[in-house]
Motif scaffolding. Structure first.
Motif, PDB file in Angstrom:
ATOM      1  N   GLU A  47       0.821  -1.211   0.000  1.00  0.00           N
ATOM      2  CA  GLU A  47       0.000   0.000   0.000  1.00  0.00           C
ATOM      3  C   GLU A  47       0.859   1.266   0.000  1.00  0.00           C
ATOM      4  O   GLU A  47       1.940   1.283   0.586  1.00  0.00           O
ATOM      5  CB  GLU A  47      -0.898   0.038   1.246  1.00  0.00           C
ATOM      6  CG  GLU A  47      -2.004  -0.973   1.264  1.00  0.00           C
ATOM      7  CD  GLU A  47      -2.868  -0.843   2.505  1.00  0.00           C
ATOM      8  OE1 GLU A  47      -4.058  -0.529   2.345  1.00  0.00           O
ATOM      9  OE2 GLU A  47      -2.332  -1.043   3.610  1.00  0.00           O
ATOM     10  N   GLU A  48       0.332   2.313  -0.623  1.00  0.00           N
ATOM     11  CA  GLU A  48       0.985   3.616  -0.555  1.00  0.00           C
ATOM     12  C   GLU A  48       0.864   4.128   0.877  1.00  0.00           C
ATOM     13  O   GLU A  48      -0.199   4.088   1.476  1.00  0.00           O
ATOM     14  CB  GLU A  48       0.303   4.591  -1.511  1.00  0.00           C
ATOM     15  CG  GLU A  48       0.862   5.981  -1.455  1.00  0.00           C
ATOM     16  CD  GLU A  48       0.143   6.944  -2.380  1.00  0.00           C
ATOM     17  OE1 GLU A  48       0.534   8.106  -2.395  1.00  0.00           O
ATOM     18  OE2 GLU A  48      -0.813   6.534  -3.068  1.00  0.00           O
ATOM     19  N   ARG A  49       1.979   4.595   1.438  1.00  0.00           N
ATOM     20  CA  ARG A  49       1.948   5.060   2.818  1.00  0.00           C
ATOM     21  C   ARG A  49       3.118   5.994   3.085  1.00  0.00           C
ATOM     22  O   ARG A  49       4.101   6.007   2.356  1.00  0.00           O
ATOM     23  CB  ARG A  49       1.983   3.876   3.780  1.00  0.00           C
ATOM     24  CG  ARG A  49       3.255   3.078   3.702  1.00  0.00           C
ATOM     25  CD  ARG A  49       3.154   1.704   4.351  1.00  0.00           C
ATOM     26  NE  ARG A  49       4.405   0.984   4.247  1.00  0.00           N
ATOM     27  CZ  ARG A  49       4.875   0.400   3.159  1.00  0.00           C
ATOM     28  NH1 ARG A  49       4.206   0.466   2.039  1.00  0.00           N
ATOM     29  NH2 ARG A  49       6.013  -0.234   3.156  1.00  0.00           N
ATOM     30  N   VAL A  50       3.002   6.750   4.159  1.00  0.00           N
ATOM     31  CA  VAL A  50       4.099   7.586   4.638  1.00  0.00           C
ATOM     32  C   VAL A  50       4.870   6.764   5.655  1.00  0.00           C
ATOM     33  O   VAL A  50       4.283   6.083   6.496  1.00  0.00           O
ATOM     34  CB  VAL A  50       3.570   8.886   5.281  1.00  0.00           C
ATOM     35  CG1 VAL A  50       4.692   9.665   5.942  1.00  0.00           C
ATOM     36  CG2 VAL A  50       2.871   9.741   4.232  1.00  0.00           C
ATOM     37  N   GLU A  51       6.188   6.816   5.565  1.00  0.00           N
ATOM     38  CA  GLU A  51       7.042   6.090   6.496  1.00  0.00           C
ATOM     39  C   GLU A  51       7.952   7.077   7.216  1.00  0.00           C
ATOM     40  O   GLU A  51       8.396   8.061   6.618  1.00  0.00           O
ATOM     41  CB  GLU A  51       7.901   5.065   5.744  1.00  0.00           C
ATOM     42  CG  GLU A  51       7.079   4.052   4.973  1.00  0.00           C
ATOM     43  CD  GLU A  51       7.920   3.158   4.081  1.00  0.00           C
ATOM     44  OE1 GLU A  51       7.567   1.984   3.958  1.00  0.00           O
ATOM     45  OE2 GLU A  51       8.924   3.641   3.504  1.00  0.00           O
ATOM     46  N   ILE A  52       8.204   6.812   8.494  1.00  0.00           N
ATOM     47  CA  ILE A  52       9.123   7.659   9.248  1.00  0.00           C
ATOM     48  C   ILE A  52      10.184   6.783   9.908  1.00  0.00           C
ATOM     49  O   ILE A  52       9.976   5.595  10.145  1.00  0.00           O
ATOM     50  CB  ILE A  52       8.409   8.520  10.311  1.00  0.00           C
ATOM     51  CG1 ILE A  52       7.738   7.657  11.372  1.00  0.00           C
ATOM     52  CG2 ILE A  52       7.422   9.479   9.673  1.00  0.00           C
ATOM     53  CD1 ILE A  52       7.290   8.459  12.590  1.00  0.00           C
ATOM     54  N   ALA A  53      11.323   7.401  10.179  1.00  0.00           N
ATOM     55  CA  ALA A  53      12.414   6.748  10.894  1.00  0.00           C
ATOM     56  C   ALA A  53      12.902   7.718  11.955  1.00  0.00           C
ATOM     57  O   ALA A  53      12.997   8.930  11.712  1.00  0.00           O
ATOM     58  CB  ALA A  53      13.549   6.396   9.935  1.00  0.00           C
ATOM     59  N   TYR A  54      13.189   7.194  13.119  1.00  0.00           N
ATOM     60  CA  TYR A  54      13.679   8.018  14.224  1.00  0.00           C
ATOM     61  C   TYR A  54      15.194   8.121  14.124  1.00  0.00           C
ATOM     62  O   TYR A  54      15.894   7.124  13.973  1.00  0.00           O
ATOM     63  CB  TYR A  54      13.247   7.420  15.562  1.00  0.00           C
ATOM     64  CG  TYR A  54      11.744   7.350  15.674  1.00  0.00           C
ATOM     65  CD1 TYR A  54      10.998   8.505  15.911  1.00  0.00           C
ATOM     66  CD2 TYR A  54      11.066   6.155  15.492  1.00  0.00           C
ATOM     67  CE1 TYR A  54       9.613   8.457  15.973  1.00  0.00           C
ATOM     68  CE2 TYR A  54       9.683   6.098  15.562  1.00  0.00           C
ATOM     69  CZ  TYR A  54       8.966   7.253  15.807  1.00  0.00           C
ATOM     70  OH  TYR A  54       7.595   7.205  15.867  1.00  0.00           O
ATOM     71  N   LEU A  55      15.686   9.352  14.201  1.00  0.00           N
ATOM     72  CA  LEU A  55      17.112   9.638  14.076  1.00  0.00           C
ATOM     73  C   LEU A  55      17.655  10.147  15.416  1.00  0.00           C
ATOM     74  O   LEU A  55      16.881  10.440  16.333  1.00  0.00           O
ATOM     75  CB  LEU A  55      17.329  10.697  12.977  1.00  0.00           C
ATOM     76  CG  LEU A  55      16.746  10.362  11.598  1.00  0.00           C
ATOM     77  CD1 LEU A  55      16.977  11.513  10.633  1.00  0.00           C
ATOM     78  CD2 LEU A  55      17.342   9.071  11.056  1.00  0.00           C
ATOM     79  N   PRO A  56      18.973  10.278  15.536  1.00  0.00           N
ATOM     80  CA  PRO A  56      19.555  10.767  16.789  1.00  0.00           C
ATOM     81  C   PRO A  56      19.035  12.159  17.180  1.00  0.00           C
ATOM     82  O   PRO A  56      18.652  12.949  16.316  1.00  0.00           O
ATOM     83  CB  PRO A  56      21.052  10.823  16.483  1.00  0.00           C
ATOM     84  CG  PRO A  56      21.257   9.857  15.359  1.00  0.00           C
ATOM     85  CD  PRO A  56      19.990   9.917  14.554  1.00  0.00           C
ATOM     86  N   GLU A  57      19.054  12.426  18.466  1.00  0.00           N
ATOM     87  CA  GLU A  57      18.679  13.721  19.040  1.00  0.00           C
ATOM     88  C   GLU A  57      17.239  14.117  18.733  1.00  0.00           C
ATOM     89  O   GLU A  57      16.922  15.303  18.601  1.00  0.00           O
ATOM     90  CB  GLU A  57      19.658  14.807  18.589  1.00  0.00           C
ATOM     91  CG  GLU A  57      21.084  14.545  19.051  1.00  0.00           C
ATOM     92  CD  GLU A  57      22.048  15.629  18.629  1.00  0.00           C
ATOM     93  OE1 GLU A  57      21.639  16.784  18.472  1.00  0.00           O
ATOM     94  OE2 GLU A  57      23.236  15.292  18.461  1.00  0.00           O
ATOM     95  N   GLY A  58      16.356  13.129  18.584  1.00  0.00           N
ATOM     96  CA  GLY A  58      14.942  13.418  18.386  1.00  0.00           C
ATOM     97  C   GLY A  58      14.554  13.785  16.967  1.00  0.00           C
ATOM     98  O   GLY A  58      13.395  14.084  16.692  1.00  0.00           O
ATOM     99  N   ALA A  59      15.502  13.765  16.049  1.00  0.00           N
ATOM    100  CA  ALA A  59      15.205  14.087  14.656  1.00  0.00           C
ATOM    101  C   ALA A  59      14.409  12.943  14.025  1.00  0.00           C
ATOM    102  O   ALA A  59      14.391  11.820  14.533  1.00  0.00           O
ATOM    103  CB  ALA A  59      16.495  14.334  13.877  1.00  0.00           C
ATOM    104  N   VAL A  60      13.753  13.245  12.908  1.00  0.00           N
ATOM    105  CA  VAL A  60      12.920  12.265  12.215  1.00  0.00           C
ATOM    106  C   VAL A  60      13.151  12.388  10.710  1.00  0.00           C
ATOM    107  O   VAL A  60      13.309  13.490  10.179  1.00  0.00           O
ATOM    108  CB  VAL A  60      11.426  12.504  12.538  1.00  0.00           C
ATOM    109  CG1 VAL A  60      10.523  11.609  11.708  1.00  0.00           C
ATOM    110  CG2 VAL A  60      11.160  12.292  14.014  1.00  0.00           C
TER     111      VAL A  60
END
Length: 105
Positions: A47-60
């Protein structure tokens, strides 16, 4: 006296701009090839979707499943502002009645 205040404000603005540029450059310099991408529960791989990843220091980092090579990155402050705005309806496609808007006809 106004000139000193204007100069001080201008210097502060330049400092903030330079800090934000440094943060952005550092954020985009991160190697994110091994990050774990997350999407909304209940969505299927195809399915088409938005994906996120958590990065250091609270960044995304955020991307579309249709274009995984295009990745946007946000500092913790930017992400927090976005999430709070989304919760408040700032990005709704139709104005939300509770925010003074009227439902679309």
């Amino acid at each position: 006296m106004a000139d000193a205040h204007d100069s001080s404000t201008e210097t502060r603005d330049e400092d903030v701009k330079a800090r934000k540029e440094r943060e952005r450059d550092e954020l985009y310099a991160l190697d994110i090839s091994d990050v774990e991408w997350h999407s909304a529960p209940g969505t299927e791989e195809h399915e088409e979707r938005v994906e996120i990843a958590y990065l250091p220091e609270g960044a995304v980092a955020m991307r579309s499943s249709l274009d995984p090579d295009t990745v946007l990155r946000y500092t913790e402050a930017e992400w927090r502002a976005f999430v709070l705005g989304a919760r408040d309806g700032e990005f709704d496609l139709e104005p939300a009645p509770h925010n003074g808007g009227t439902p679309a006809e």
